[in-house]
Design a protein around this motif. Structure first.
Motif, short mmCIF file in Angstrom:
data_model
loop_
_atom_site.label_atom_id
_atom_site.label_comp_id
_atom_site.label_asym_id
_atom_site.label_seq_id
_atom_site.Cartn_x
_atom_site.Cartn_y
_atom_site.Cartn_z
N GLY A 296 0.80 -1.21 0.00
CA GLY A 296 0.00 0.00 0.00
C GLY A 296 0.84 1.26 0.00
N TRP A 297 0.14 2.39 -0.12
CA TRP A 297 0.79 3.70 -0.15
C TRP A 297 0.95 4.25 1.27
N VAL A 298 2.14 4.74 1.59
CA VAL A 298 2.47 5.28 2.91
C VAL A 298 2.65 6.79 2.79
N THR B 293 15.98 5.19 -1.00
CA THR B 293 15.91 3.81 -1.49
C THR B 293 14.87 2.98 -0.75
N THR B 294 14.21 3.57 0.24
CA THR B 294 13.18 2.84 0.99
C THR B 294 12.06 2.36 0.06
N LEU C 67 6.55 9.16 -9.65
CA LEU C 67 8.00 9.10 -9.69
C LEU C 67 8.42 7.63 -9.71
N PHE C 68 9.46 7.32 -10.51
CA PHE C 68 9.87 5.94 -10.71
C PHE C 68 11.32 5.75 -10.26
N ASP C 69 11.49 5.02 -9.15
CA ASP C 69 12.82 4.74 -8.60
C ASP C 69 13.68 6.00 -8.53
N PRO C 70 13.18 7.06 -7.89
CA PRO C 70 13.87 8.35 -7.95
C PRO C 70 15.22 8.39 -7.24
N ALA C 71 15.44 7.52 -6.24
CA ALA C 71 16.70 7.56 -5.50
C ALA C 71 17.85 6.94 -6.28
N HIS C 72 17.54 6.22 -7.35
CA HIS C 72 18.58 5.61 -8.17
C HIS C 72 19.33 6.68 -8.95
N GLU C 73 20.62 6.50 -9.12
CA GLU C 73 21.43 7.49 -9.84
C GLU C 73 21.35 7.24 -11.34
N ASN D 34 6.56 -2.48 -0.86
CA ASN D 34 6.66 -3.74 -1.62
C ASN D 34 6.41 -3.52 -3.11
N ALA D 35 6.85 -2.38 -3.63
CA ALA D 35 6.68 -2.10 -5.06
C ALA D 35 7.69 -2.91 -5.87
#
Length: 195
Positions: free
Chosen positions: A7-9, A33-34, A121-127, A194-195
């Motif tokens: 779910g969405w937090v 990265t959470t 937003l899609f995996d924004p913490a990734h460089e 859990n995405a």
């Protein structure tokens, strides 16, 4: 059956008022990265001057990126108008089609609801080089209901020369109106477990 906590937090709520030039959502600690998927829900966004567009800029590794954006925005109006706008080298991501009629500064502010919708937003913490997308609904400058579907990022500049400054984690989104302050509005940032 799907096991686990899905779910969405809710991670952040940001509220604008008539002194807010920008609406900044996220930070290097909130967007991490959470989670791999994030969503921003916008509610009742108006500005202090009518007939404006809503723009977005990214903060890459906590630094505002002010150049090299590409975007495409498709919009449909209740009067039957369908149109598209795009750019492959701009200073912002445009998210609205025709200008938004905000009705601020008059009695209409209590009778009309401001721009509302969502940003993904899609995996924004990734460089890597990032893109975002979303959809908004609002009253247009012609007093029609209008819906925009848009996407933008730094995709065209994926090179080490000229586009290197856009490479890194996406930490914040800055929302602002063309030539106007916010009058009101709320942004809520969510992360998907859990995405």
């Amino acid at each position: 059956a799907v096991a686990g906590n899905w779910g969405w937090v809710l991670l952040q709520t940001v509220t604008a008022n008539n002194t807010s030039v920008n609406l900044d959502v996220g930070s290097s600690t909130l967007i991490s990265t959470t989670y791999k998927r994030y969503k921003i829900l916008l509610e009742d966004c108006m500005c202090t001057g009518g007939n404006r567009n809503l723009y977005i800029r990214m903060f890459i590794d906590s630094t505002e990126k002010t150049t090299e954006y590409d975007y495409t925005v498709r919009y449909d109006s209740s009067n039957g108008t369908q149109a598209q706008a795009e750019s492959n080298n701009n200073t912002y991501i445009r998210t609205t089609g025709g200008a938004v009629n905000n009705y601020s500064g008059s009695a209409n502010t209590t009778r009309f609801y401001g721009l509302s919708g969502e940003i993904n937003l899609f995996d924004p913490a990734h460089e890597h080089f990032h893109f975002i997308q979303g959809n908004f609904t609002y009253h247009s400058e012609n007093n029609m209901i209008e819906q925009s579907r848009w996407a933008g990022g730094n995709s065209r500049h994926q090179s080490n020369n000229g586009g290197g400054s856009a490479f890194g984690p996406l930490t914040t989104l800055r929302l602002y109106w063309s030539g106007s302050n916010f009058f009101r509005g709320t942004a809520r940032l969510y992360g998907l477990t859990n995405a």
